[in-house]
Enzyme design. Structure first.
Site, PDB file in Angstrom:
ATOM      1  N   ASN A  10      40.269  44.085  32.177  1.00 38.80           N
ATOM      2  CA  ASN A  10      40.265  42.737  32.752  1.00 38.80           C
ATOM      3  C   ASN A  10      41.321  41.931  32.015  1.00 38.80           C
ATOM      4  O   ASN A  10      41.117  41.533  30.870  1.00 38.80           O
ATOM      5  CB  ASN A  10      38.862  42.119  32.578  1.00 38.80           C
ATOM      6  CG  ASN A  10      38.827  40.675  33.036  1.00 38.80           C
ATOM      7  OD1 ASN A  10      39.785  40.167  33.614  1.00 38.80           O
ATOM      8  ND2 ASN A  10      37.713  40.008  32.780  1.00 38.80           N
ATOM      9  N   LYS A  12      42.348  39.013  32.609  1.00 43.08           N
ATOM     10  CA  LYS A  12      42.048  37.567  32.609  1.00 43.08           C
ATOM     11  C   LYS A  12      43.324  36.782  32.964  1.00 43.08           C
ATOM     12  O   LYS A  12      44.104  37.239  33.788  1.00 43.08           O
ATOM     13  CB  LYS A  12      41.431  37.156  31.270  1.00 43.08           C
ATOM     14  CG  LYS A  12      40.200  38.024  30.932  1.00 43.08           C
ATOM     15  CD  LYS A  12      39.391  37.516  29.780  1.00 43.08           C
ATOM     16  CE  LYS A  12      38.202  38.453  29.536  1.00 43.08           C
ATOM     17  NZ  LYS A  12      37.318  37.989  28.469  1.00 43.08           N
ATOM     18  N   HIS A  96      31.804  37.251  36.496  1.00 43.94           N
ATOM     19  CA  HIS A  96      32.149  37.302  35.067  1.00 43.94           C
ATOM     20  C   HIS A  96      31.576  36.057  34.380  1.00 43.94           C
ATOM     21  O   HIS A  96      31.542  34.976  34.970  1.00 43.94           O
ATOM     22  CB  HIS A  96      33.678  37.362  34.890  1.00 43.94           C
ATOM     23  CG  HIS A  96      34.056  37.695  33.488  1.00 43.94           C
ATOM     24  ND1 HIS A  96      34.084  36.740  32.492  1.00 43.94           N
ATOM     25  CD2 HIS A  96      34.377  38.867  32.899  1.00 43.94           C
ATOM     26  CE1 HIS A  96      34.415  37.333  31.349  1.00 43.94           C
ATOM     27  NE2 HIS A  96      34.606  38.620  31.567  1.00 43.94           N
ATOM     28  N   GLU A  98      32.771  34.114  32.271  1.00 41.88           N
ATOM     29  CA  GLU A  98      33.689  32.974  32.215  1.00 41.88           C
ATOM     30  C   GLU A  98      33.630  32.199  33.528  1.00 41.88           C
ATOM     31  O   GLU A  98      33.717  30.965  33.540  1.00 41.88           O
ATOM     32  CB  GLU A  98      35.113  33.468  31.906  1.00 41.88           C
ATOM     33  CG  GLU A  98      35.227  33.880  30.442  1.00 41.88           C
ATOM     34  CD  GLU A  98      36.229  34.981  30.157  1.00 41.88           C
ATOM     35  OE1 GLU A  98      37.094  35.250  30.999  1.00 41.88           O
ATOM     36  OE2 GLU A  98      36.131  35.589  29.072  1.00 41.88           O
ATOM     37  N   GLU A 167      27.852  42.471  30.013  1.00 43.65           N
ATOM     38  CA  GLU A 167      28.727  41.845  29.022  1.00 43.65           C
ATOM     39  C   GLU A 167      27.960  40.727  28.325  1.00 43.65           C
ATOM     40  O   GLU A 167      27.868  39.609  28.856  1.00 43.65           O
ATOM     41  CB  GLU A 167      29.962  41.251  29.709  1.00 43.65           C
ATOM     42  CG  GLU A 167      30.804  42.270  30.447  1.00 43.65           C
ATOM     43  CD  GLU A 167      32.240  41.784  30.627  1.00 43.65           C
ATOM     44  OE1 GLU A 167      33.130  42.526  30.236  1.00 43.65           O
ATOM     45  OE2 GLU A 167      32.445  40.659  31.116  1.00 43.65           O
ATOM     46  N   GLY A 173      35.311  38.371  23.468  1.00 40.96           N
ATOM     47  CA  GLY A 173      36.431  37.711  22.794  1.00 40.96           C
ATOM     48  C   GLY A 173      36.109  37.226  21.402  1.00 40.96           C
ATOM     49  O   GLY A 173      36.854  36.442  20.821  1.00 40.96           O
ATOM     50  N   SER A 213      34.345  42.851  23.384  1.00 38.58           N
ATOM     51  CA  SER A 213      35.039  43.301  22.163  1.00 38.58           C
ATOM     52  C   SER A 213      35.094  44.822  22.030  1.00 38.58           C
ATOM     53  O   SER A 213      34.978  45.360  20.930  1.00 38.58           O
ATOM     54  CB  SER A 213      34.413  42.658  20.916  1.00 38.58           C
ATOM     55  OG  SER A 213      34.557  41.247  20.973  1.00 38.58           O
TER      56      SER A 213
HETATM   57  P1  13P Z   1      36.970  41.147  25.296  1.00 41.42           P
HETATM   58  O1  13P Z   1      37.122  42.659  25.372  1.00 41.42           O
HETATM   59  O2  13P Z   1      38.231  40.433  24.996  1.00 41.42           O
HETATM   60  O3  13P Z   1      35.812  40.777  24.416  1.00 41.42           O
HETATM   61  O4  13P Z   1      36.564  40.684  26.780  1.00 41.42           O
HETATM   62  C1  13P Z   1      35.541  41.331  27.440  1.00 41.42           C
HETATM   63  C2  13P Z   1      35.509  40.866  28.848  1.00 41.42           C
HETATM   64  O5  13P Z   1      35.190  39.729  29.116  1.00 41.42           O
HETATM   65  C3  13P Z   1      35.900  41.818  29.883  1.00 41.42           C
HETATM   66  O6  13P Z   1      35.581  41.335  31.157  1.00 41.42           O
END
Ligand code: 13P
Length: 252
Positions: A10, A12, A96, A98, A167, A173, A213
Site C-alpha cells: 500500500n 498510500k 483502511h 486512515e 491492521e 506506521g 509495521s
Molecule cells: P506500515 O507498514 O507503514 O505500518 O503501514 C501499514 C498499512 O497501513 C498498510 O495498509
C-alpha cells in the site's frame, strides 16, 4: 487447506508517476523468479495507469486505495470500480483505518464499496483493526468481529473474490508490530467467525493479511502463523529492496 500467501504494498500518498514506475519495475525484476506467493501493488490513483502499463504481462495485481460505489455520475472527485477496472486494476483496498479515521468511512460504506467492486470483478481488500484504546480496554476481538460482520454485509465471501486485512491501528506506521501470537489470535477469531457465518469452504479459502509495521526483519515470523496468509505493507513497500524480501518471506 492451503492458501497461497499474498503480499500487497500500500503505497498510500506517495510516489510521482516516474517514481512509481521505477518502483514497480524494481519489484517486477526482483520477483520475476519468485513462485508460491501472489503480489499486489496499490499506487496512488494518478499512477494507476502507468503502473498498469509497467506491469503488463507480469503476474502482479494492481490495486486502487479507495473507490466510490457508483459507476458514473455527479460525484466530483471520486473514482468508481468501473473506471478502476478500465485502467487495469484487479483489486481495491477498502476500509483502511486512515480512511475510517481521517475521512469518516463507516462499515456500511465499506460494505457498499466492496459490493460495487465485486460487481465489476475487482477483489476488495477489506481492512479492519482496533485502536490502542480499544486494545487496552480488552475490546480487540469484539471490535474486529463487529467490523468484520458489518463491513461484509451483502458482500460475497469467497476465496477468489474477497481478501481481508487485519491492521491494528496502533501498529500502522509506528514501528510497533503486533506479536505473532497476538496477530494470530485475531486472525483465528476472524476465520472462525467466517466459518460460522459463511461456511467452512469460504472460511478456509479467504486470505487474511496482516498489516502494521511489517518489515523484512519481522515478516517471516508473522507469516508463519497458521491464519496469517500474507501482509499488507505500508512503509516497507516503498522500496523494492524492502518489499521483495517480505514477498520472499511469505513463501513456505
Ligand atoms: P506500515 O507498514 O507503514 O505500518 O503501514 C501499514 C498499512 O497501513 C498498510 O495498509
Amino acid at each position: 487447506m492451503s492458501r497461497t500467501p499474498l503480499v500487497a504494498g500500500n503505497w498510500k500518498l506517495n510516489k510521482t508517476v516516474a517514481e512509481a514506475t521505477e518502483l514497480v519495475e524494481g519489484i517486477r525484476a526482483g520477483t520475476k523468479d519468485l513462485e508460491g506467493v501472489d503480489l499486489v501493488v496499490a499506487p496512488v490513483a494518478t499512477a494507476l495507469h502507468p503502473v498498469a502499463a509497467a506491469l503488463k504481462g507480469a503476474p502482479i495485481g494492481l490495486a486502487a486505495q479507495n473507490c466510490y460505489p457508483e459507476d458514473t455520475g455527479a460525484f466530483t472527485g471520486e473514482l468508481s470500480p468501473l473506471l478502476l477496472a478500465d485502467v487495469g486494476c484487479t483489486h481495491c483496498i477498502v476500509g483502511h483505518s486512515e480512511r475510517r479515521q481521517l475521512f469518516g468511512e463507516t462499515d456500511a460504506g465499506v460494505a457498499a464499496k466492496a459490493q460495487a467492486l465485486q460487481a465489476h470483478a475487482l477483489v476488495p481488500i477489506v481492512c479492519l483493526g482496533e485502536t490502542l484504546e480499544q486494545r487496552e480496554a480488552g475490546d480487540t476481538l469484539k471490535v474486529c468481529l463487529g467490523q468484520l460482520d458489518a463491513s461484509l454485509d451483502g458482500v460475497t465471501v469467497d476465496g477468489d473474490r474477497l481478501i481481508l486485512a487485519y491492521e491494528p491501528v496502533w501498529a500502522i506506521g509506528t514501528g510497533k508490530t503486533a506479536s505473532p501470537a497476538d496477530a494470530q489470535e485475531v486472525h483465528h477469531a476472524l476465520r472462525e467467525r467466517l466459518r460460522e457465518k459463511h461456511g467452512a469452504a469460504a472460511a478456509d479459502a479467504v486470505r487474511i493479511l496482516y498489516g502494521g509495521s511489517v518489515k523484512p526483519a519481522n515478516a517471516a515470523e508473522l507469516l508463519s502463523q497458521p491464519d496469517i496468509d500474507g501482509a499488507l505493507v505500508g512503509g516497507a513497500s516503498l522500496k523494492a529492496e524492502t518489499f521483495v524480501p517480505i514477498a520472499e518471506a511469505a513463501v513456505h
